[in-house]
Design an enzyme around this catalytic site. Structure first.
Site, mmCIF file in Angstrom:
data_model
loop_
_atom_site.group_PDB
_atom_site.id
_atom_site.type_symbol
_atom_site.label_atom_id
_atom_site.label_comp_id
_atom_site.label_asym_id
_atom_site.label_seq_id
_atom_site.Cartn_x
_atom_site.Cartn_y
_atom_site.Cartn_z
ATOM 1 N N ILE A 95 0.839 -1.201 0.000
ATOM 2 C CA ILE A 95 0.000 0.000 0.000
ATOM 3 C C ILE A 95 0.869 1.244 0.000
ATOM 4 C CG2 ILE A 95 -1.661 1.323 1.371
ATOM 5 C CD1 ILE A 95 -2.844 -1.391 2.253
ATOM 6 N N ASP B 237 10.613 2.774 6.921
ATOM 7 C CA ASP B 237 10.235 1.384 7.130
ATOM 8 C C ASP B 237 11.324 0.711 7.956
ATOM 9 O OD1 ASP B 237 8.110 -0.643 5.415
ATOM 10 O OD2 ASP B 237 9.733 -1.580 6.542
ATOM 11 N N ASP C 254 -9.720 5.277 9.818
ATOM 12 C CA ASP C 254 -10.600 4.246 9.269
ATOM 13 C C ASP C 254 -10.647 3.004 10.163
ATOM 14 O OD1 ASP C 254 -12.271 3.141 7.126
ATOM 15 O OD2 ASP C 254 -10.570 1.841 6.676
ATOM 16 N N GLU D 122 -13.482 -2.671 17.469
ATOM 17 C CA GLU D 122 -14.504 -2.498 16.442
ATOM 18 C C GLU D 122 -15.620 -3.516 16.660
ATOM 19 O OE1 GLU D 122 -12.650 -2.717 12.614
ATOM 20 O OE2 GLU D 122 -11.247 -1.066 13.026
ATOM 21 N N HIS E 237 -13.875 1.382 8.909
ATOM 22 C CA HIS E 237 -13.001 0.321 8.392
ATOM 23 C C HIS E 237 -13.425 -0.093 6.976
ATOM 24 C CE1 HIS E 237 -10.221 -3.165 9.810
ATOM 25 N NE2 HIS E 237 -9.971 -2.848 8.546
ATOM 26 N N GLY F 20 -11.562 0.950 4.180
ATOM 27 C CA GLY F 20 -10.448 1.205 3.267
ATOM 28 C C GLY F 20 -10.399 0.257 2.097
ATOM 29 N N GLY F 21 -10.628 -1.008 2.352
ATOM 30 C CA GLY F 21 -10.609 -2.008 1.284
ATOM 31 C C GLY F 21 -11.991 -2.402 0.810
#
Length: 630
Positions: A384, A403, A486, A491, A513, A515-516
């Site tokens: 991503i 990273d 998100d 949750e 949630h 995003g995808g």
């Protein structure tokens, strides 16, 4: 296997082939007829009435032939077409027809003119094919059928079988009511309702066995077959409203698939999973050690999402359960949302929208900036993060990334070695770190303090990554000018009420949630994950498995394949090969992959084996799971 002689009596239309031959012949003869659709529909309607016994079979046959207007020359075209429509499981089990040809009969209300050439390729001679024959006029037009043939009459199959007077057990395999009545009349000993191509209520109601494929029929009779265990006996459970394409794809491949729209609690899943071979979930269902312990038949767990934190990967591995996920399928969806939220945050779009909704007009440039020329800091440069890097650069942003692993920069992105340095220079920080438990509160008060004053924060990774109270404080103080979130530390399992401390704060974009959660991503996931499931079940491939040694290899023909999962301890391979040698089995291919805990070996053999060898392989110390693929 029983020593009693068995006679296997097959229907032809919609059994040996996936179509009704006269329907196909109608398509051929009516190709240039402007009213072809009406004629085709009428033919199919008459066919079904005859098969279900709603009209007499002679009447059904007569009406269809009158509508066909077919010539003898059309039959050669029909034969070539029918060769394309041999039922898939019939075609892949040619070995059975070759080995047992002396015991196989075809009894059909179809016609020998097209049946003989098709079944001849399966080693069934014309003298064991009993069917109708056409009558032609002087111009070779089909005008009727031999009315003296018992198969042209009502219950003709019963009379035909009586006349054959076969010795031994008679098993009838077919899709129509005329097949089923052979058992009702006491002529057939066993009736198998063949449902690979069509399932008829009256037929199934009178069946001893429902047979979704020839594999099931061969399995019940312990006959030679292409696959060891029929796919229809492999049960797949899909939870959490997985996209319907997954159900279609897996069902089409022959598996039995059940869907549940919601997630299940641990207790519910333990109860449900006892006879499940493959489990498909999203992010809300947790596959715990207790669930794994209760899953006596489970071979695969598939996450129809990126994350696998909800799955006890080690427990699955130690029980020989392979785990797959969808690491790439929703990447674009998440990236597009990130880009959209970055623009909306920088332009204060949500604040202006909220004002309009509440009846206020506040046209101002204050707090509204272009993204062009601004610095984007990406934390986590995986799939991503990299794609976001490319799209953001195309918008004119200067991209920097951090990273924990050494990742090659794409485009003009700049790698930053310290997180603090990245935070200090970025106008927008976006988080894309993984679901490692060590990342809990990865981004808290310390990291927020290192950000540029008035910067923006986007979190589309994991809810537990950000310290929410610290974020709330930073938003209220103005340290952070805006945020888009998100994902949340906790949750709900289903849609409904939800509370977060971020609620009501200005310039905060909150999404549940999603995003995808685009139609495209869910379709892609529903294609990718089932493909991995099928590759493992059908061939033994574990490529892209999250918790398992990876092996990629082709499906073999004219061979047997053994799959052996074992603890990674010394000597297991030697013991496997010793057993194979003791039973004089020739290995044509062997593939081994290991990780620190388990080994996975696939062995291909070129000859028949004594079933005792299977027991010996299962007894090898360290064996976790063993199965014969085919």
């Amino acid at each position: 296997m029983s020593n009693v002689k068995r006679n296997y009596v097959f229907d032809f239309d919609s059994t040996l082939t996936s179509v009704e031959a006269l329907d196909v012949l109608c398509e051929i003869t009516q190709a240039n007829n402007p009213n072809r659709e009406e004629v085709l529909e009428e033919i199919v309607n008459i066919t079904n009435k005859g098969i279900d016994g709603d009209i007499s079979f002679p009447e059904s046959l007569k009406q269809r032939i009158q509508l066909l207007k077919a010539k003898k020359s059309d039959l050669s075209v029909l034969i070539e077409e029918l060769k394309k429509y041999v039922s898939p499981s019939i075609e892949r089990n040619k070995e059975f027809f070759e080995q047992y040809s002396d015991d196989i009969y075809v009894i059909s209300a179809g016609f020998k003119e097209f049946i003989d050439p098709i079944v001849a390729e399966y080693n069934i001679p014309s003298e064991r094919v009993f069917a109708n024959t056409f009558e032609f006029d002087e111009n070779d037009l089909i005008v009727g059928f031999d009315a003296e043939n018992s198969l042209s009459k009502h219950n003709g199959k019963i009379e035909c079988l009586q006349n054959l007077d076969l010795v031994g057990e008679i098993q009838v395999i077919g899709d129509g009511y005329s097949d089923a009545v052979t058992k009702v009349a006491g002529i057939a000993d066993t009736f198998f309702a063949y449902t690979e191509n069509v399932s008829r209520e009256k037929t199934v109601a009178n069946a001893d066995h429902i047979t979704p494929s020839l594999d099931e029929f061969l399995y019940i009779n312990d006959l030679p077959r292409n696959i060891s265990y029929p796919k229809n006996r492999i049960k797949i459970l899909l939870l959490e409203n997985v996209h319907s394409d997954a159900f279609k794809k897996l069902s089409k491949d022959g598996f039995t698939v059940e869907t549940v729209s919601k997630s299940l609690s641990e207790e519910e899943l333990i109860e449900k999973i006892k006879d499940v071979h493959v489990l498909g979930i999203r992010s809300k269902t947790h596959v715990t050690q207790k669930v794994v312990d209760a899953a006596e038949k489970l071979m695969v767990v598939s996450a129809f999402c990126i994350g696998t934190k909800q799955i006890d990967l080690e427990a699955c591995k130690e029980n020989g359960i392979v785990v797959f996920n969808a690491p790439y399928s929703n990447t674009r969806s998440v990236v597009e949302l990130a880009i959209g939220e970055i623009i909306m945050l920088m332009r204060s779009v949500f604040q202006r929208s909220t004002e309009i909704h509440s009846g206020q007009w506040n046209k101002t440039a204050e707090g509204s900036r272009e993204v062009r020329g601004k610095k984007l800091g990406i934390v986590g440069y995986g799939n991503i993060g990299k794609q976001l890097s490319i799209l953001a650069e195309a918008l004119g942003m200067d991209v920097y990334y951090y990273d924990v692993e050494d990742k090659l920069a794409l485009g003009n992105a700049t790698k930053v070695d310290e997180l603090s340095d990245l935070l200090a220079l970025s106008d927008v920080v976006t988080l894309h770190v993984d679901d490692n438990a060590a990342n809990k509160n990865f981004f808290g008060e310390k990291e927020i303090s290192q950000m540029k004053d008035g910067a923006h924060l986007v979190n589309l990774s994991r809810g537990f990554v950000v310290d929410i109270p610290a974020l709330v404080a930073a938003l209220k103080s103005g340290k952070i000018a805006g945020t888009a979130v998100d994902v949340y530390p906790e949750e709900p399992r289903k849609n409904g009420d939800f509370f977060t401390e971020l609620k009501g704060l200005p310039n905060v974009i909150l999404t549940p949630h999603v995003g995808g959660s685009t139609e495209e991503a869910q379709r892609d996931i529903a294609d990718f994950v089932p493909s991995k499931i099928m590759a493992y079940i059908n061939s033994g491939n574990t490529v892209d498995a999250v918790n398992f040694p990876n092996i990629r290899l082709p499906r073999q023909t004219n061979a047997h394949r053994f799959l052996h999962i074992h603890k990674n301890v010394p000597g297991v391979m030697a013991k496997i090969n010793k057993v194979l040698a003791e039973y004089n089995l020739n290995i044509t291919g062997q593939y081994l992959s290991i990780d620190p805990k388990v080994g996975y070996v696939i062995t291909d053999l070129d000859k028949e084996y004594n079933t005792e060898v299977l027991d010996e392989l299962r007894k090898i110390e360290g064996t976790i799971k063993f199965r014969v693929l085919y």
